[in-house]
Scaffold this active site. Structure first.
Site, short mmCIF file in Angstrom:
data_model
loop_
_atom_site.label_atom_id
_atom_site.label_comp_id
_atom_site.label_asym_id
_atom_site.label_seq_id
_atom_site.Cartn_x
_atom_site.Cartn_y
_atom_site.Cartn_z
N HIS A 56 24.66 -42.26 2.41
CA HIS A 56 24.11 -43.45 1.75
C HIS A 56 24.87 -44.72 2.21
CE1 HIS A 56 21.42 -44.40 -1.88
NE2 HIS A 56 21.57 -45.51 -1.18
N GLN A 57 24.91 -44.89 3.52
CA GLN A 57 25.65 -46.04 4.06
C GLN A 57 24.74 -47.06 4.75
OE1 GLN A 57 27.95 -43.84 7.40
NE2 GLN A 57 27.36 -45.76 8.37
N ALA A 58 23.42 -46.85 4.62
CA ALA A 58 22.50 -47.73 5.36
C ALA A 58 22.69 -49.20 4.97
CB ALA A 58 21.06 -47.30 5.11
N PHE A 59 23.09 -49.44 3.74
CA PHE A 59 23.22 -50.83 3.26
C PHE A 59 24.54 -51.48 3.72
CE2 PHE A 59 26.64 -50.64 0.12
CZ PHE A 59 26.83 -49.26 0.05
N GLU B 187 22.44 -36.03 -4.16
CA GLU B 187 23.62 -36.66 -3.56
C GLU B 187 24.67 -37.06 -4.59
OE1 GLU B 187 21.54 -40.04 -1.72
OE2 GLU B 187 22.66 -41.39 -3.03
N THR C 153 15.87 -43.02 4.85
CA THR C 153 16.98 -43.88 4.39
C THR C 153 16.63 -44.46 3.02
OG1 THR C 153 15.97 -45.75 5.54
CG2 THR C 153 17.74 -44.60 6.71
N SER C 154 15.59 -43.92 2.40
CA SER C 154 15.10 -44.56 1.17
C SER C 154 15.70 -43.94 -0.09
CB SER C 154 13.59 -44.52 1.15
OG SER C 154 13.09 -45.58 0.40
N ARG C 155 15.17 -42.80 -0.49
CA ARG C 155 15.74 -42.07 -1.62
C ARG C 155 15.54 -40.58 -1.36
NH1 ARG C 155 18.23 -45.87 -2.55
NH2 ARG C 155 18.39 -47.15 -4.42
N ASP D 150 19.96 -40.49 5.24
CA ASP D 150 21.05 -41.28 4.66
C ASP D 150 21.11 -41.03 3.16
OD1 ASP D 150 23.15 -43.29 4.87
OD2 ASP D 150 21.81 -44.58 3.71
N LYS E 106 9.81 -54.81 2.64
CA LYS E 106 10.79 -55.60 3.42
C LYS E 106 11.46 -54.77 4.52
CE LYS E 106 12.53 -56.77 -0.61
NZ LYS E 106 11.40 -56.47 -1.51
N ILE E 107 11.96 -53.58 4.14
CA ILE E 107 12.70 -52.76 5.12
C ILE E 107 11.74 -52.15 6.14
CG2 ILE E 107 14.17 -50.72 5.39
CD1 ILE E 107 15.29 -51.40 2.54
P1 NAI Z 1 9.98 -53.09 -0.97
O1 NAI Z 1 9.65 -53.12 -2.42
O2 NAI Z 1 10.02 -54.38 -0.21
O3 NAI Z 1 8.93 -52.12 -0.21
C1 NAI Z 1 8.55 -50.88 -0.70
C2 NAI Z 1 7.14 -50.61 -0.19
O4 NAI Z 1 6.78 -49.29 -0.56
C3 NAI Z 1 6.10 -51.56 -0.77
O5 NAI Z 1 5.35 -52.18 0.26
C4 NAI Z 1 5.23 -50.66 -1.62
O6 NAI Z 1 3.87 -51.06 -1.68
C5 NAI Z 1 5.41 -49.34 -0.87
N1 NAI Z 1 4.94 -48.20 -1.64
C6 NAI Z 1 4.82 -48.05 -2.99
N2 NAI Z 1 4.30 -46.86 -3.28
C7 NAI Z 1 4.06 -46.23 -2.11
C8 NAI Z 1 3.50 -44.99 -1.76
N3 NAI Z 1 3.05 -44.13 -2.71
N4 NAI Z 1 3.42 -44.65 -0.46
C9 NAI Z 1 3.83 -45.52 0.50
N5 NAI Z 1 4.37 -46.73 0.22
C10 NAI Z 1 4.47 -47.08 -1.06
O7 NAI Z 1 11.35 -52.30 -0.86
P2 NAI Z 1 12.41 -52.33 0.34
O8 NAI Z 1 13.38 -53.43 0.10
O9 NAI Z 1 11.70 -52.28 1.62
O10 NAI Z 1 13.18 -50.96 0.07
C11 NAI Z 1 12.55 -49.70 0.21
C12 NAI Z 1 13.43 -48.62 -0.37
O11 NAI Z 1 14.60 -48.51 0.43
C13 NAI Z 1 13.99 -48.92 -1.78
O12 NAI Z 1 13.08 -48.51 -2.77
C14 NAI Z 1 15.25 -48.10 -1.83
O13 NAI Z 1 14.96 -46.86 -2.41
C15 NAI Z 1 15.61 -47.90 -0.37
N6 NAI Z 1 16.91 -48.50 -0.02
C16 NAI Z 1 17.89 -47.71 0.52
C17 NAI Z 1 19.12 -48.23 0.84
C18 NAI Z 1 20.21 -47.39 1.48
O14 NAI Z 1 21.36 -47.84 1.56
N7 NAI Z 1 19.92 -46.21 1.96
C19 NAI Z 1 19.43 -49.63 0.58
C20 NAI Z 1 18.32 -50.40 0.06
C21 NAI Z 1 17.11 -49.84 -0.25
#
Ligand code: NAI
Length: 348
Positions: free
Chosen positions: A312-315, A280, A249-251, A275, A171-172
């Site tokens: 960690h403010q991206a959200f 953290e 911005t993921s983890r 982020d 999604k992101i």
């Molecule tokens: P999502 O589940 O829609 O997309 C994640 C994608 O990663 C999927 O398409 C999946 O197939 C792919 N993936 C899985 N294993 C992989 C690999 N080995 N290599 C490459 N891609 C792979 O999740 P969404 O909503 O897009 O969120 C992504 C991440 O963003 C979350 O897991 C979360 O950790 C992080 N996040 C960070 C926030 C923040 O405030 N900084 C807020 C919300 C999410």
């Protein structure tokens, strides 16, 4: 004189204890709860303390706990919650890498989350970090405030025509891809599962080494799990295009911080926008401005002129907070009513 105490008002409302609560969360949860019908409303309690071994006892007497990204939900904590009668753990975030799902399943303790609340919030923040780094806005901002209007050291690059690599196109990642398409970038993607929406935007799926090798900027949007832990490490560093801008911005655990530091020192990495940070937990979401930061790796990162870190403010947008609150309350409502909940998290 005899002392009388007012008996507590009896209530049938389910009680939710919010750990790690911040004022902006308290405000929106309280508002949305008040907008529910009287029968559907919860009794909400907000505490600043993180959920961990020492604070888990505070959940006694509650029906549900609501936790966030840096709370500890290991085997000990989950078992203690279950023993205290907690019926559901509601994560008010998308990621759940801090939850011991195996234990939760063994305990039959439902875990729910908010899978999507605003992919725009996170994707736009990733773009913000990329633009800040590229055009050195963080440096320019302080220079101008100091009355220094020189431009030396502020040269950026046109993003138009550059190659941007997106790792994780869910999604992101898909929203990020769409924004970068608007900038006129060449788009490379890596994900074990292709997203037709991302292909329709003109992105080409390639192998990870190919993406690392060809991208002028890379943004990470995949979840943290065994396969993605330290995706950027000392070895993959050697595959990067010299001067690449890296955005995460993921983890935090997706990158090996020490390797990033080495990459910055050697000029392999031209800039880093974070982020999230692997360690953290003790830092983010707290005001430590009067403390000495004990994490030397983090402190070293802060010394680079080409590193921009947000906590960690991206959200953190109004829309995302509102979606998080309404989905979380809906998740708790469904589980306590023994109804199926699409946002349950399982090991499967
Ligand atoms: P999502 O589940 O829609 O997309 C994640 C994608 O990663 C999927 O398409 C999946 O197939 C792919 N993936 C899985 N294993 C992989 C690999 N080995 N290599 C490459 N891609 C792979 O999740 P969404 O909503 O897009 O969120 C992504 C991440 O963003 C979350 O897991 C979360 O950790 C992080 N996040 C960070 C926030 C923040 O405030 N900084 C807020 C919300 C999410």
């Amino acid at each position: 004189m005899m002392m009388t105490t007012t008996p507590a008002r009896p209530t049938n409302k389910a009680k939710i204890l919010f750990y790690s609560a911040k004022p902006y969360e308290t405000e929106i949860f309280t508002k949305l709860n008040a907008e529910l019908s009287t029968e559907a409303q919860f009794k909400l309690t907000f505490i600043e303390a993180h959920l961990c071994e020492t604070t888990v006892a505070l959940a006694k007497g509650y029906d549900a706990v609501c936790a966030f990204v840096n709370d500890t939900l290991d085997s000990y904590v989950l078992t203690a919650l279950k023993e205290q009668g907690i019926q559901i753990v509601a994560m008010r975030c998308a990621g759940y890498n801090n939850v011991d799902l195996v234990t939760a399943e063994a305990l039959k303790l439902p875990i729910v989350r908010v899978p999507a609340y605003s992919p725009y919030a996170v994707a736009e923040h990733a773009v913000t970090l990329l633009l800040t780094l590229n055009r050195k806005i963080h440096k320019a901002y302080s220079r101008v405030r100091e009355g220094n209007f020189t431009l030396d050291g502020l040269v950026g690059m046109d993003l138009h025509g550059k190659t941007v690599g997106i790792v994780g196109t869910g999604k992101i990642g898909a929203v990020f891809t769409g924004i970068m398409k608007g900038f006129g970038c060449k788009l490379l993607a890596f994900d074990p599962y292709k997203n037709p929406e991302v292909e329709a935007l003109g992105a080409t799926y390639v192998s990870l080494p190919e993406l690392l090798n060809q991208s002028d900027a890379i943004s990470l949007h995949c979840p943290l799990m065994e396969a993605t832990h330290h995706l950027i490490n000392a070895k993959t560093l050697t595959q990067l295009k010299r001067g690449v801008l890296l955005i995460n911005t993921s983890r935090g655990g997706l990158v090996e911080t020490q390797a990033i530091i080495e990459g910055l020192k050697q000029g392999i990495i031209g800039g880093v926008g974070l982020d999230v940070y692997e360690e953290e937990g003790p830092l983010f979401f707290e005001d430590l401005s009067c403390s000495v930061i004990q994490d030397d790796v983090f402190s070293r990162l802060l010394t680079f002129p080409n590193v921009v870190i947000t906590g960690h403010q991206a959200f953190l947008t109004k829309e995302a907070l509102s979606n998080i609150a309404s989905t979380t309350l809906g998740n708790v409502q469904a589980i306590l009513a023994n109804q199926p909940c699409a946002n349950s998290v399982t090991t499967g």
